[in-house]
Scaffold this active site. Structure first.
Site, PDB file in Angstrom:
ATOM      1  N   TRP A 166      21.857 -18.598  39.245  1.00  0.00           N
ATOM      2  CA  TRP A 166      22.326 -17.876  40.429  1.00  0.00           C
ATOM      3  C   TRP A 166      22.781 -16.461  40.107  1.00  0.00           C
ATOM      4  O   TRP A 166      22.680 -15.569  40.958  1.00  0.00           O
ATOM      5  CB  TRP A 166      23.367 -18.678  41.202  1.00  0.00           C
ATOM      6  CG  TRP A 166      24.790 -18.693  40.753  1.00  0.00           C
ATOM      7  CD1 TRP A 166      25.271 -19.051  39.536  1.00  0.00           C
ATOM      8  CD2 TRP A 166      25.934 -18.389  41.570  1.00  0.00           C
ATOM      9  NE1 TRP A 166      26.648 -18.995  39.534  1.00  0.00           N
ATOM     10  CE2 TRP A 166      27.081 -18.596  40.775  1.00  0.00           C
ATOM     11  CE3 TRP A 166      26.103 -17.982  42.888  1.00  0.00           C
ATOM     12  CZ2 TRP A 166      28.380 -18.396  41.247  1.00  0.00           C
ATOM     13  CZ3 TRP A 166      27.396 -17.788  43.367  1.00  0.00           C
ATOM     14  CH2 TRP A 166      28.514 -17.988  42.554  1.00  0.00           C
ATOM     15  N   ASP A 167      23.235 -16.225  38.881  1.00  0.00           N
ATOM     16  CA  ASP A 167      23.530 -14.852  38.461  1.00  0.00           C
ATOM     17  C   ASP A 167      22.350 -13.931  38.744  1.00  0.00           C
ATOM     18  O   ASP A 167      22.517 -12.780  39.161  1.00  0.00           O
ATOM     19  CB  ASP A 167      23.791 -14.790  36.952  1.00  0.00           C
ATOM     20  CG  ASP A 167      25.029 -15.522  36.504  1.00  0.00           C
ATOM     21  OD1 ASP A 167      25.902 -14.883  35.902  1.00  0.00           O
ATOM     22  OD2 ASP A 167      25.118 -16.735  36.735  1.00  0.00           O
ATOM     23  N   HIS A 212      21.354 -30.121  34.791  1.00  0.00           N
ATOM     24  CA  HIS A 212      21.808 -29.711  36.126  1.00  0.00           C
ATOM     25  C   HIS A 212      21.242 -28.346  36.485  1.00  0.00           C
ATOM     26  O   HIS A 212      20.821 -27.584  35.620  1.00  0.00           O
ATOM     27  CB  HIS A 212      23.338 -29.716  36.224  1.00  0.00           C
ATOM     28  CG  HIS A 212      24.030 -28.702  35.355  1.00  0.00           C
ATOM     29  ND1 HIS A 212      24.673 -29.030  34.182  1.00  0.00           N
ATOM     30  CD2 HIS A 212      24.197 -27.354  35.494  1.00  0.00           C
ATOM     31  CE1 HIS A 212      25.186 -27.937  33.631  1.00  0.00           C
ATOM     32  NE2 HIS A 212      24.914 -26.898  34.413  1.00  0.00           N
ATOM     33  N   SER A 213      21.266 -28.072  37.756  1.00  0.00           N
ATOM     34  CA  SER A 213      20.816 -26.779  38.249  1.00  0.00           C
ATOM     35  C   SER A 213      22.041 -25.918  38.545  1.00  0.00           C
ATOM     36  O   SER A 213      23.102 -26.105  37.935  1.00  0.00           O
ATOM     37  CB  SER A 213      19.942 -26.968  39.499  1.00  0.00           C
ATOM     38  OG  SER A 213      19.341 -25.751  39.894  1.00  0.00           O
ATOM     39  N   ARG A 284      30.176 -31.259  27.633  1.00  0.00           N
ATOM     40  CA  ARG A 284      29.183 -30.179  27.579  1.00  0.00           C
ATOM     41  C   ARG A 284      29.115 -29.634  26.151  1.00  0.00           C
ATOM     42  O   ARG A 284      30.156 -29.306  25.574  1.00  0.00           O
ATOM     43  CB  ARG A 284      29.577 -29.055  28.537  1.00  0.00           C
ATOM     44  CG  ARG A 284      29.520 -29.421  30.010  1.00  0.00           C
ATOM     45  CD  ARG A 284      30.220 -28.360  30.860  1.00  0.00           C
ATOM     46  NE  ARG A 284      31.631 -28.270  30.529  1.00  0.00           N
ATOM     47  CZ  ARG A 284      32.376 -27.162  30.642  1.00  0.00           C
ATOM     48  NH1 ARG A 284      31.828 -26.032  31.059  1.00  0.00           N
ATOM     49  NH2 ARG A 284      33.664 -27.182  30.328  1.00  0.00           N
ATOM     50  N   PRO A 285      27.937 -29.506  25.562  1.00  0.00           N
ATOM     51  CA  PRO A 285      27.835 -28.992  24.189  1.00  0.00           C
ATOM     52  C   PRO A 285      28.499 -27.638  24.004  1.00  0.00           C
ATOM     53  O   PRO A 285      29.106 -27.382  22.965  1.00  0.00           O
ATOM     54  CB  PRO A 285      26.319 -28.910  23.962  1.00  0.00           C
ATOM     55  CG  PRO A 285      25.758 -29.973  24.831  1.00  0.00           C
ATOM     56  CD  PRO A 285      26.624 -29.963  26.066  1.00  0.00           C
ATOM     57  N   GLY A 317      28.484 -23.401  39.777  1.00  0.00           N
ATOM     58  CA  GLY A 317      28.760 -22.006  39.460  1.00  0.00           C
ATOM     59  C   GLY A 317      30.240 -21.693  39.448  1.00  0.00           C
ATOM     60  O   GLY A 317      30.664 -20.696  38.861  1.00  0.00           O
ATOM     61  N   ASP A 319      33.002 -22.830  37.824  1.00  0.00           N
ATOM     62  CA  ASP A 319      33.629 -23.617  36.764  1.00  0.00           C
ATOM     63  C   ASP A 319      34.714 -22.783  36.082  1.00  0.00           C
ATOM     64  O   ASP A 319      34.386 -21.915  35.295  1.00  0.00           O
ATOM     65  CB  ASP A 319      32.593 -24.125  35.768  1.00  0.00           C
ATOM     66  CG  ASP A 319      31.586 -23.058  35.336  1.00  0.00           C
ATOM     67  OD1 ASP A 319      31.343 -22.089  36.068  1.00  0.00           O
ATOM     68  OD2 ASP A 319      31.039 -23.211  34.233  1.00  0.00           O
ATOM     69  N   GLU A 503      32.595  -9.125  34.205  1.00  0.00           N
ATOM     70  CA  GLU A 503      32.132 -10.333  34.885  1.00  0.00           C
ATOM     71  C   GLU A 503      32.915 -10.626  36.160  1.00  0.00           C
ATOM     72  O   GLU A 503      32.359 -11.078  37.164  1.00  0.00           O
ATOM     73  CB  GLU A 503      32.268 -11.506  33.901  1.00  0.00           C
ATOM     74  CG  GLU A 503      31.863 -12.843  34.445  1.00  0.00           C
ATOM     75  CD  GLU A 503      32.248 -13.979  33.509  1.00  0.00           C
ATOM     76  OE1 GLU A 503      31.633 -15.049  33.623  1.00  0.00           O
ATOM     77  OE2 GLU A 503      33.156 -13.801  32.671  1.00  0.00           O
ATOM     78  N   GLU A 518      37.670 -20.555  30.276  1.00  0.00           N
ATOM     79  CA  GLU A 518      37.483 -21.098  28.934  1.00  0.00           C
ATOM     80  C   GLU A 518      37.125 -20.049  27.891  1.00  0.00           C
ATOM     81  O   GLU A 518      37.044 -20.364  26.716  1.00  0.00           O
ATOM     82  CB  GLU A 518      36.360 -22.146  28.964  1.00  0.00           C
ATOM     83  CG  GLU A 518      36.647 -23.336  29.861  1.00  0.00           C
ATOM     84  CD  GLU A 518      35.479 -24.320  29.870  1.00  0.00           C
ATOM     85  OE1 GLU A 518      35.737 -25.515  29.633  1.00  0.00           O
ATOM     86  OE2 GLU A 518      34.333 -23.898  30.093  1.00  0.00           O
TER      87      GLU A 518
END
EC number: 3.2.1.28
Length: 570
Positions: A166-167, A212-213, A284-285, A317, A319, A503, A518
């Protein structure tokens, strides 16, 4: 006596068997309840599966300040051999895990710090960044978590070394404004390629993002390209638009009222809406240690449930945000999968409308009518279930408690953005946003201060654009101007001081980058660059474009949206 070379061979074979067993055990312990698409042999495995215990041990040892570093590291040889070697060495005296990683992996390089030429205007700075942020990965090394793409693309910047779904739409708005239609076409082609390859557009082109999308903006991308190429773009990407829609609606045919399946939800009255969902229920890795710690902080919930909700929030998006939590101060109360998001459903309404338009362009009037009917049904469901009549704004629906949620977030502007809102309701949303979210430096994401990055006091470029264009769609030009002017002033003041775009921004004042989340604040930054260029066009007349934000606030916006309002706005 057994010769040493044979003994080593036998030991290595045993170690490989142990490594394989460990990998399978790791997979089982983390994925027993997951409907994991990466279990398909044709789908590349993420590093936590490839490396098993080694991945877990490296991340838990916190060898790198950012957990994404090792997730992006490239094995120098077959991961099974590396894992076998690790199992043989790790209990030996003097074993150094960091040295082992340095020998067996190629770590991602720190990006060279971009030093812009002195004296650049805001527009000149952004135009100079496009080549700096452009990447090409037609070929990648074996076992790399990076997924190859056929064309070059623009990355957000900073730690984000890959393309993000989405970015990219907001980045593409800026590329188009700068006249880089070739780059816009390349990025649309890349996303079409991903849909063909994986059945959907993943969060980013990494193996660990495949489950995931993200917010579905592909329809907007194709519509943007169609502004330059005409209906040919719609016809060319109609198959991919249909495939993406099938991904989001998978399983809808068998749903009974009150049931959910992956990304689709059927409410008790038969209304069909969608939610965010990840096919895996593991840490999540790229945030391994953080996710494990979050799950441990709430022993009353199954860890796998928390992991899936964390992953699904990444799919959103947002998170992370209080929007997904029962307790805004406790991330482990997150329950993304039990919430029907208003913005997601607005975007899927747009996808249905674009499918109708593309089908008509391709000469299939029957299909066009079907998609129009689906869009109309979704629009009615949004008005019925995602409108909070008591508060007077659009909001998310709570599946767990079977009621609309009360929280106002910037997502409330999405029905306006896609022209799916009733006129009287759009006016109420505008008033609510102005009263509760509008701050000196732009539109706050929420009014809650949780320490999460998708909460107050942060404002994000894509949400500013959605708000400004959505408000204009309904004649709320004064509020649209306030959002635009305040955010642009924030961007300009930060740029004047730091010579970069970032950002996210702290909108409680002007000239400050945002915090929380994070990872440290990232600069670059793709979507901020794109939105800034588009907003400069909004406040400056076409005959006299501006390269920086004017010192004096214009009396009115200079540009208006080009979208055709839907029936909902008539």
């Amino acid at each position: 006596m057994i010769p040493p070379e044979i003994r080593r061979s036998v030991l290595l074979q045993k170690a490989i068997k142990l490594a394989l067993a460990g990998t399978l055990l790791t997979f089982a312990s983390f994925s027993a309840t997951a409907a994991d698409p990466s279990s398909d042999t044709e789908t590349p495995q993420p590093p936590d599966i490839l490396l098993g215990a080694l991945f877990n041990d490296v991340q838990n040892a916190k060898l790198f300040p950012d957990q994404k570093t090792f997730a992006d590291a490239i094995p120098n040889s077959d991961p099974l051999m590396i894992l076998a070697d690790y199992r043989m060495q790790r209990n030996q005296s003097g074993f150094d895990l960091r040295h082992f990683v340095d020998v067996n992996f190629t770590l991602p390089k720190a990006g060279e710090k971009y030093v812009p030429p002195a004296g650049q205007s805001l527009r000149e700075h952004i135009d100079g960044l496009w080549p700096v942020l452009t990447r090409s990965t037609k070929n990648v090394k074996k076992w790399d978590s990076l997924l190859p793409l056929p064309e070059s693309y623009v990355v957000p910047g900073g730690r984000f070394r890959e393309i993000y779904y989405w970015d990219s739409y907001f980045t593409m708005l800026g590329l188009a404004e700068s006249g880089h239609w070739d780059k816009v076409a390349d990025m649309v082609a890349n996303f079409g390629y991903e849909i063909d390859a994986w059945g959907h557009i993943p969060n980013g082109n990494r193996t660990y993002y495949l489950s995931h999308s993200q917010p579905p903006f592909f329809a907007f991308m194709v519509e943007l390209l169609a502004q330059h190429e005409g209906d040919d773009a719609l016809k060319e990407y109609l198959p991919q638009l249909q495939k993406e829609y099938a991904y989001w609606m998978e399983g809808v045919e068998t749903l009974q009222p009150g049931q959910q399946n992956q990304r689709v939800v059927k409410l008790e009255d038969g209304s069909v809406l969608n939610r965010y969902w990840d096919d895996r229920d593991t840490p999540r890795p790229e945030s391994w240690v953080e996710d494990i710690a979050t799950a441990k902080s709430n022993p009353n919930r199954p860890a796998t449930e928390i992991y899936r909700d964390l992953r699904s929030a990444a799919a959103s998006g947002w998170d992370f945000s209080s929007r997904w939590m029962d307790n805004p101060q406790q991330l482990s109360t997150i329950r993304t999968t039990t919430i029907v998001p208003v913005d997601l459903n607005a975007l899927l309404y747009q996808l249905e409308k674009t499918l109708a338009r593309a089908s008509a362009a391709a000469g299939d009037r029957a299909k066009a009518s079907q998609y129009d009917a689906l869009a109309n049904a979704r629009q009615k469901a949004i008005e019925m279930h995602l409108w909070n009549n008591k508060e007077g704004w659009y909001a998310d629906y709570d599946l767990q408690n079977n009621k609309i949620r009360d929280q106002l977030t910037a997502a409330a502007l999405f029905p306006l953005y896609v022209n799916a809102a009733a006129k009287d309701r759009a006016a109420k949303v505008a008033a609510a946003a102005q009263a509760h979210l509008l701050q000196p430096g732009g539109l706050a994401t929420t009014s809650v201060k949780s320490g999460q990055q998708w909460d107050a006091p942060n404002g994000w470029a894509p949400l500013q654009w959605v708000a400004a264009e959505g408000l204009q769609n309904y004649g709320q030009d004064d509020v649209a101007m306030e959002v635009t002017w305040r955010f642009l002033t924030n961007v300009q003041h930060t740029y004047d001081r730091e010579k970069k775009l970032v950002e996210k921004y702290d909108v409680s004042s002007t000239g400050t980058g945002g915090g929380g989340g994070e990872y440290p604040l990232q600069d670059g930054f793709g979507w901020t660059n794109g939105v800034t260029l588009k907003m400069l066009d909004l406040i400056c007349p076409q005959e006299k474009p501006c390269d920086s934000v004017p010192s004096t606030r214009p009396a009115s916006l200079s540009a208006t949206p080009t979208k055709t309002p839907s029936a909902a706005t008539q």
